[in-house]
Motif scaffolding. Structure first.
Motif, mmCIF file in Angstrom:
data_model
loop_
_atom_site.group_PDB
_atom_site.id
_atom_site.type_symbol
_atom_site.label_atom_id
_atom_site.label_comp_id
_atom_site.label_asym_id
_atom_site.label_seq_id
_atom_site.Cartn_x
_atom_site.Cartn_y
_atom_site.Cartn_z
ATOM 1 N N CYS A 266 0.822 -1.204 0.000
ATOM 2 C CA CYS A 266 0.000 0.000 0.000
ATOM 3 C C CYS A 266 0.862 1.262 0.000
ATOM 4 O O CYS A 266 0.763 2.091 -0.892
ATOM 5 N N ARG A 285 -7.652 0.793 1.776
ATOM 6 C CA ARG A 285 -6.787 -0.179 2.407
ATOM 7 C C ARG A 285 -7.641 -1.087 3.286
ATOM 8 O O ARG A 285 -8.565 -0.611 3.945
ATOM 9 N N VAL A 287 -7.662 -5.093 5.647
ATOM 10 C CA VAL A 287 -6.898 -6.250 6.102
ATOM 11 C C VAL A 287 -7.795 -7.460 5.881
ATOM 12 O O VAL A 287 -8.918 -7.512 6.366
ATOM 13 N N GLU A 292 -2.369 -7.490 4.400
ATOM 14 C CA GLU A 292 -2.675 -6.215 3.750
ATOM 15 C C GLU A 292 -3.473 -6.487 2.485
ATOM 16 O O GLU A 292 -3.167 -7.413 1.735
#
Ligand code: UD1
Length: 434
Positions: A266, A285, A287, A292
Motif C-alpha cells: 500500500c 486499504r 486487512v 494487507e
C-alpha cells in the motif's frame, strides 16, 4: 510463441492475490552468491526473468532450485539457493542478452570471489541502459575492469574490495543494489549517496541484514554499509510486487468494477494511488485474513478523468507504471499529459495503442493523450514488458476482439497476468504456439 486472444468490454470483479516482486527477487537471488550457507526465498513469482536468473546461478556452478512450496502452498514458489559450490564466476552473453538484470551478479561475484566476467548488456528496447555507473562505483572500491570480447572482466584488489564514498550522478536501482551487495563484504565503510530508494532496494537490504550484513539508511537516499567478514544463509519472504498490483488496479480502473487485491503493498504505491484517486478510482486499504489488502472500485472507461503523470525515481511516479496509465488515459475524459523522464525510448506502446483508436500525440518526452469515446479491438504486438501490460489493459477496454502477439515479453515479468485477470472475469484465451 503464445498469443492472447482478448475479448474486451467486460467489467471486472472478485479477489486476486498479488505475487512476489520480480525486481526484489532478482537482486535477492544474486545475493545468494554472498552467503556461506543456503538462502531460501519464499513468495517467489513464477516468471521468465527469475528462471533466467536461476539458470545463470546454475551456470556458475551453484544450486538454484525453484519449486512450489507444497500442495497447499499458494501460487508462489520457493527458491532454494546454495552458491557455495560456485566455480565459474561468469555471466555469458546468451543469458545477459535476454535479461539485463544479469549484471546484478557483478557486485556479489567481486565481493565474494574477487573476480567476475559479465557480458556487457547491449542496447535494450526501452533505451540505452548502460552499466557505466555500476562500474565506476565498483572501481572506487578498488575493482579493475577490462573489456574483452564484449565481456566486462573485473578483478578485486588483493585483500578484497574496500569501502568507499560513492555518489551516483543518476539514481540507478540495480546500480545501488549491485554496489550495496559488493559493500556488505568489503573492508571498512561504504557510503552510497544519491542511492535509489525504490522499495526493492530496501527489500534487498533487509534480506542482506537477515544474512548478517550491516546496512543503515534504509529507505533514504544515503546508505551506509559496514563490511563484515562473512554472511550466513537465511530465509526471507520476497515483498509483494507493487508494479503487478498497480497493473491489476489499472485493469479494474479501466474496465470498471470492484475487486480486492490480497497481499497488496500500500505505502509502496502511494504515487500511483494518488493518480488513481485523481482519475476518480476509489482505493481503500483493508486487512483480509491478517494480510494487507486493497479494495478498488471504478466506474471505468469514459467515467475516468484525465490525469497528468511525470515519471521519476521513487517515491515519484514509477516508469514501470507509465505505459499502464497511458492505457487509462486513452479513454479518460479530457486530455492527459504523460511525461517519461527515466528512459528515452519508453513509448513503444503508443503506436500499438493508436491501432485500437487511441488519440496520442508524441511531443518529445511527453505523450498528449486525448480520451476517445471507444477503443476497437485490433491485432497488437508487444515490444517490451510494461508495454505488453499496457496493450493487454487497453484490449480489455476495447470493443470486440484483440490478439496480442509476443506474449513472452509479458511472461518475462508477470506471474500469469492473464489467469489473474480471468479470475476477475476478464475474457482472455491463451493460444499456445501461435
Ligand atoms: C530498474 C528496474 C526497472 C525500472 C528501472 C527504473 C530492475 C531489475 N529493473 O532497472 O524495472 O524500470 O529500475 O525504475 O530492478 N543509467 C545509466 N548508467 C548506469 C545505470 C543506469 O546511465 O550505469 C541510466 C539508465 O539508462 C536510465 C536511468 O539511469 O536512464 C535509470 O536506470 P536504472 O535505475 O539503473 O534502471 P535499472 O536498474 O536497469
Amino acid at each position: 510463441m503464445d498469443k492472447l486472444e482478448v475479448t474486451g468490454g467486460v467489467p471486472l470483479a472478485g479477489r486476486v492475490r498479488v505475487s512476489g516482486a520480480k525486481n526484489a527477487a532478482l537482486p535477492l537471488m544474486a545475493a545468494s552468491i554472498l552467503a556461506d550457507g543456503p538462502l531460501t526465498l519464499a513468495n517467489v513469482p513464477r516468471l521468465g526473468d527469475l528462471r533466467t536468473m536461476g539458470r545463470l546461478l546454475r551456470h556458475m556452478g551453484g544450486q538454484a532450485d525453484l519449486h512450489p512450496p507444497g500442495p497447499d502452498g499458494a501460487l508462489a514458489e520457493e527458491a532454494r539457493l546454495d552458491l557455495r559450490s560456485l566455480t565459474r564466476p561468469e555471466a555469458p552473453h546468451e543469458l545477459v542478452k535476454t535479461m539485463r538484470a544479469s549484471a546484478l551478479v557483478l557486485g556479489p561475484l567481486l565481493a565474494r570471489h574477487g573476480q567476475a566476467r559479465v557480458s556487457l548488456p547491449g542496447g535494450c528496447a526501452i533505451g540505452v541502459r548502460p552499466i557505466d555507473l555500476h562500474l565506476k562505483a565498483l572501481a572506487l572500491m578498488g575493482a579493475e575492469f577490462d573489456l574483452t570480447g564484449g565481456d566486462v572482466v573485473g578483478r578485486a584488489p588483493a585483500g578484497g574490495l574496500r569501502g568507499a564514498e560513492i555518489r551516483f550522478e543518476t539514481v540507478t536501482v540495480t546500480g545501488t543494489e549491485n554496489v550495496m551487495m559488493a559493500a556488505v563484504l568489503a573492508r571498512g565503510r561504504t557510503v552510497i549517496a544519491n542511492a535509489a530508494r525504490e522499495p526493492e532496494v530496501t527489500d534487498t537490504a533487509l534480506a542482506l541484514q537477515a544474512m548478517g550484513a550491516r546496512i543503515a539508511g534504509l529507505d533514504t537516499d544515503e546508505l551506509v554499509i559496514d563490511g563484515v567478514d562473512h554472511l550466513s544463509g537465511a530465509a526471507y519472504r520476497v515483498m509483494p510486487d507493487r508494479i503487478e498490483a498497480g497493473t491489476l488496479l489499472a485493469a479494474v480502473a479501466l474496465c470498471g468494477g470492484r475487486a480486492v487485491l490480497l497481499d497488496a503493498p500500500c505505502e509502496e504505491i502511494a504515487a500511483a494511488r494518488s493518480k488513481f484517486a485523481a482519475a476518480g478510482v476509489k482505493l481503500e486499504r483493508a486487512v483480509v485474513g491478517g494480510q494487507e489488502a486493497l479494495t478498488v472500485e471504478s466506474p471505468g472507461g469514459r467515467e475516468l478523468k484525465a490525469l497528468d503523470v511525470v515519471t521519476s525515481p521513487h517515491p515519484g511516479f514509477p516508469t514501470d507504471m507509465q505505459a499502464q496509465f497511458m492505457a487509462l488515459a486513452t479513454v479518460a475524459r479530457g486530455v492527459s499529459l504523460i511525461t517519461e523522464t527515466i528512459f528515452e525510448n519508453r513509448f513503444m506502446h503508443v503506436s500499438e495503442l493508436r491501432r485500437l483508436g487511441a488519440d496520442i500525440d508524441l511531443q518529445g518526452r511527453t505523450a498528449v493523450v486525448k480520451g476517445v469515446d471507444r477503443l476497437r479491438g485490433a491485432p497488437l504486438t508487444a515490444s517490451d514488458l510494461r508495454a505488453s501490460a499496457s496493450l493487454l489493459l487497453a484490449a480489455l477496454a476495447a470493443e470486440g476482439r484483440s490478439d496480442l502477439f509476443r506474449v513472452y515479453h509479458l511472461d518475462r515479468g508477470y506471474d500469469r497476468l492473464d489467469e489473474k485477470l480471468n479470475a476477475l472475469g476478464a475474457r482472455i484465451a491463451r493460444v499456445k504456439d501461435a
